[in-house]
Every structure is written in structure tokens, then in C-alpha cells.
Design an enzyme around this catalytic site. Structure first.
Site, PDB file in Angstrom:
ATOM      1  N   ASP A 165       0.830  -1.205   0.000  1.00  0.00           N
ATOM      2  CA  ASP A 165       0.000   0.000   0.000  1.00  0.00           C
ATOM      3  C   ASP A 165       0.871   1.264   0.000  1.00  0.00           C
ATOM      4  O   ASP A 165       2.007   1.235   0.485  1.00  0.00           O
ATOM      5  CB  ASP A 165      -0.905  -0.019   1.237  1.00  0.00           C
ATOM      6  CG  ASP A 165      -2.078   0.931   1.103  1.00  0.00           C
ATOM      7  OD1 ASP A 165      -2.332   1.436  -0.017  1.00  0.00           O
ATOM      8  OD2 ASP A 165      -2.753   1.178   2.122  1.00  0.00           O
ATOM      9  N   ASN A 206     -10.229  -2.995  -6.621  1.00  0.00           N
ATOM     10  CA  ASN A 206      -9.420  -1.975  -7.310  1.00  0.00           C
ATOM     11  C   ASN A 206      -9.990  -1.559  -8.670  1.00  0.00           C
ATOM     12  O   ASN A 206      -9.603  -0.532  -9.232  1.00  0.00           O
ATOM     13  CB  ASN A 206      -7.962  -2.434  -7.485  1.00  0.00           C
ATOM     14  CG  ASN A 206      -7.153  -2.372  -6.208  1.00  0.00           C
ATOM     15  OD1 ASN A 206      -6.207  -3.135  -6.029  1.00  0.00           O
ATOM     16  ND2 ASN A 206      -7.507  -1.472  -5.297  1.00  0.00           N
TER      17      ASN A 206
HETATM   18  C1  FPP Z   1      -1.683   0.297  -3.481  1.00  0.00           C
HETATM   19  O1  FPP Z   1      -1.288   1.617  -3.405  1.00  0.00           O
HETATM   20  C2  FPP Z   1      -1.143  -0.331  -4.678  1.00  0.00           C
HETATM   21  C3  FPP Z   1      -1.869  -0.892  -5.674  1.00  0.00           C
HETATM   22  C4  FPP Z   1      -3.339  -0.995  -5.662  1.00  0.00           C
HETATM   23  C5  FPP Z   1      -1.221  -1.458  -6.857  1.00  0.00           C
HETATM   24  C6  FPP Z   1       0.005  -2.181  -6.523  1.00  0.00           C
HETATM   25  C7  FPP Z   1       0.634  -2.727  -7.716  1.00  0.00           C
HETATM   26  C8  FPP Z   1       1.965  -2.793  -7.881  1.00  0.00           C
HETATM   27  C9  FPP Z   1       2.940  -2.310  -6.880  1.00  0.00           C
HETATM   28  C10 FPP Z   1       2.527  -3.399  -9.094  1.00  0.00           C
HETATM   29  C11 FPP Z   1       2.153  -4.827  -9.236  1.00  0.00           C
HETATM   30  C12 FPP Z   1       3.083  -5.543 -10.069  1.00  0.00           C
HETATM   31  C13 FPP Z   1       2.753  -6.441 -11.007  1.00  0.00           C
HETATM   32  C14 FPP Z   1       3.838  -7.111 -11.735  1.00  0.00           C
HETATM   33  C15 FPP Z   1       1.366  -6.753 -11.322  1.00  0.00           C
HETATM   34  P1  FPP Z   1      -2.395   2.749  -3.484  1.00  0.00           P
HETATM   35  O2  FPP Z   1      -2.539   3.166  -4.904  1.00  0.00           O
HETATM   36  O3  FPP Z   1      -3.655   2.256  -2.863  1.00  0.00           O
HETATM   37  O4  FPP Z   1      -1.730   3.878  -2.636  1.00  0.00           O
HETATM   38  P2  FPP Z   1      -2.509   4.951  -1.752  1.00  0.00           P
HETATM   39  O5  FPP Z   1      -3.256   4.191  -0.699  1.00  0.00           O
HETATM   40  O6  FPP Z   1      -1.398   5.775  -1.187  1.00  0.00           O
HETATM   41  O7  FPP Z   1      -3.406   5.715  -2.666  1.00  0.00           O
END
Ligand code: FPP
Length: 230
Positions: free
Chosen positions: A12, A60
Site C-alpha cells: 500500500d 481496485n
Molecule cells: C496500493 O497503493 C497499490 C496498488 C493498488 C497497486 C500495486 C501494484 C503494484 C505495486 C505493481 C504490481 C506488479 C505487477 C507485476 C502486477 P495505493 O494506490 O492504494 O496507494 P494509496 O493508498 O497511497 O493511494
């Protein structure tokens, strides 16, 4: 570290990482996917057997289309950039979740990586993609009921139930880590983390480096797992 079989991570904070730098959320996701490489290689070196990463949840899809499309382009970036290195390090790629609902390109890239790495015997790098734990449990129950109707099953045990989950071939989750300060599970591995140690860190996922990872491992080593005993 050979007493740790399985670590699961809720990655996260990509968005907040970018926001703090005055940049677009997609920048955070790019840094996040680069960090997947770093932490996967480090976990493999530490002798961890399975690393399960929550890459995209069933919830998501509610994000703006542009962001969803960007995240769905990351498997191509990841495997184009790092598959060779994963092979060299004997890492086996797996995934849990409903792969059929993810865009064709991302799906094919994942299936190709799974196929190419299937004989590797090192760490399993397991991506939870379009994954939701409640959905997984409901699917397991439906499949079990079908097996009962068809006369293949009639006496469900905990072990047998495990065989209906996406994680059936994986060891118990020892540690669940969530980065970026929130202290919730967000529909991740609800059944599988019954006895896991939960570790929450304030560090955003792109900043979660080897040192932070080691801190979590030490925290785990210092906890005394009793499994309900005394
Ligand atoms: C959460 O941060 C992250 C995600 C929903 C996406 C995570 C995906 C990756 C790190 C890449 C995955 C890799 C592959 C190869 C599929 P957020 O966007 O919820 O952060 P925030 O809470 O600060 O808004």
C-alpha cells in the site's frame, strides 16, 4: 530465516508516495513495481519459500479507468524487464485470483511467465491479481458443494477445505505485512492468515527496502507464536 515459509504483503501507499512528491499516482505505481523486483530478489536470498504480493484486488476496479489501465500495463513492464533475472535466480512465478477477468495482454504475459518459470525450484513469487478473499471462499464453497452433489466428497475437514482455495499448494502464511500505515486486511487471504503474525509499517511501498523488510523479519522473530496454547 529457514523457519519462515510464507510472507504475504499488502503493498500500500504508491499513491501517497507520489502525492508527497507532487507527482502523479502512476509514478508511485511505477516505483512500486520496481520495488517488487527488489523485495522479491531479497526474499529469495533470505531463503523465504513463498512471497505473496497483493497486486490488484477485486475492489481496485473501482479506481479511475486511466489508473486501472496503467496498473494493468505493469505486468508487461515487470516481466519484460525482470523475467531474465527471475530465471537466473530460480524464482517461480505463480498467481492467485481470477485471471480470466484481467485484460488479455496482462493475462497472457502472466501465463507466459508462469509457464517459463514452472520448473524453477527457488522462491515462489505469487501475485494476487484480481484477487478477493471473500470471493475465493465463496468459490471454494460452491466447488465443494458441487463435489458433494457429484458424490466425490461428503466429509469436509479443514485440510480438505484448504484444497479448494487458490493457495492450496502453498504453505501457511507466517507473516502478513501491510505498508503505508493503514491497519486493515482489505479482503486479503482472510482464511489463510488465521495464525499469521500481522505487521504494519508506516513506510510507503516504494520506500519499503531491504532494511525495512529486515526490521519486519526481526519483529517476527521476537514474537512468540502460541497458536492458542500457552
Ligand atoms: C496500493 O497503493 C497499490 C496498488 C493498488 C497497486 C500495486 C501494484 C503494484 C505495486 C505493481 C504490481 C506488479 C505487477 C507485476 C502486477 P495505493 O494506490 O492504494 O496507494 P494509496 O493508498 O497511497 O493511494
Amino acid at each position: 530465516m529457514n523457519n519462515i515459509n510464507h510472507i504475504a504483503i499488502i503493498m500500500d501507499g504508491n499513491g501517497r508516495y507520489a502525492k508527497e512528491k507532487g507527482l502523479l499516482r502512476t509514478f508511485g505505481h511505477k516505483k512500486g513495481v520496481e520495488n517488487v523486483r527488489k523485495i522479491a530478489l531479497f526474499s529469495n536470498k533470505k531463503g523465504i519459500k513463498v512471497l505473496t504480493l497483493y497486486a490488484f484486488s477485486t475492489e481496485n476496479w473501482k479506481r479511475p479507468l486511466e489508473e486501472v489501465n496503467y496498473i494493468m500495463s505493469l505486468p508487461k513492464f515487470f516481466f519484460d524487464s525482470y523475467l531474465k533475472e527471475l530465471m537466473e535466480n530460480n524464482i517461480k512465478v505463480m498467481m492467485i485470483g481470477d485471471i480470466n477477468k484481467i485484460p488479455e495482454e496482462a493475462k497472457n504475459i502472466f501465463l507466459e511467465a508462469i509457464e517459463k518459470t514452472k520448473n524453477n525450484t527457488g522462491m515462489i513469487l505469487n501475485f494476487a491479481l484480481n484477487y478477493g478473499s471473500r470471493q475465493e471462499i465463496v468459490k471454494a464453497i460452491k466447488n465443494y458443494c458441487q463435489d458433494v452433489i457429484d458424490g466425490r466428497e461428503n466429509n469436509l475437514s479443514e485440510e480438505e477445505f484448504n484444497n479448494y482455495l487458490d493457495t492450496k499448494d502453498l504453505p501457511e502464511v507466517d507473516i502478513l505485512i501491510r505498508t503505508s500505515g493503514e491497519q486493515r486486511i482489505s479482503n486479503f487471504l482472510l482464511y489463510q492468515i488465521s495464525y499469521s503474525e500481522l505487521i504494519f509499517t508506516n513506510v510507503h511501498w516504494p520506500d519499503f527496502n531491504e532494511e525495512e523488510f529486515d526490521k519486519c523479519l526481526h519483529e517476527y522473530q521476537n514474537r512468540h507464536r502460541r497458536y492458542g496454547g500457552i
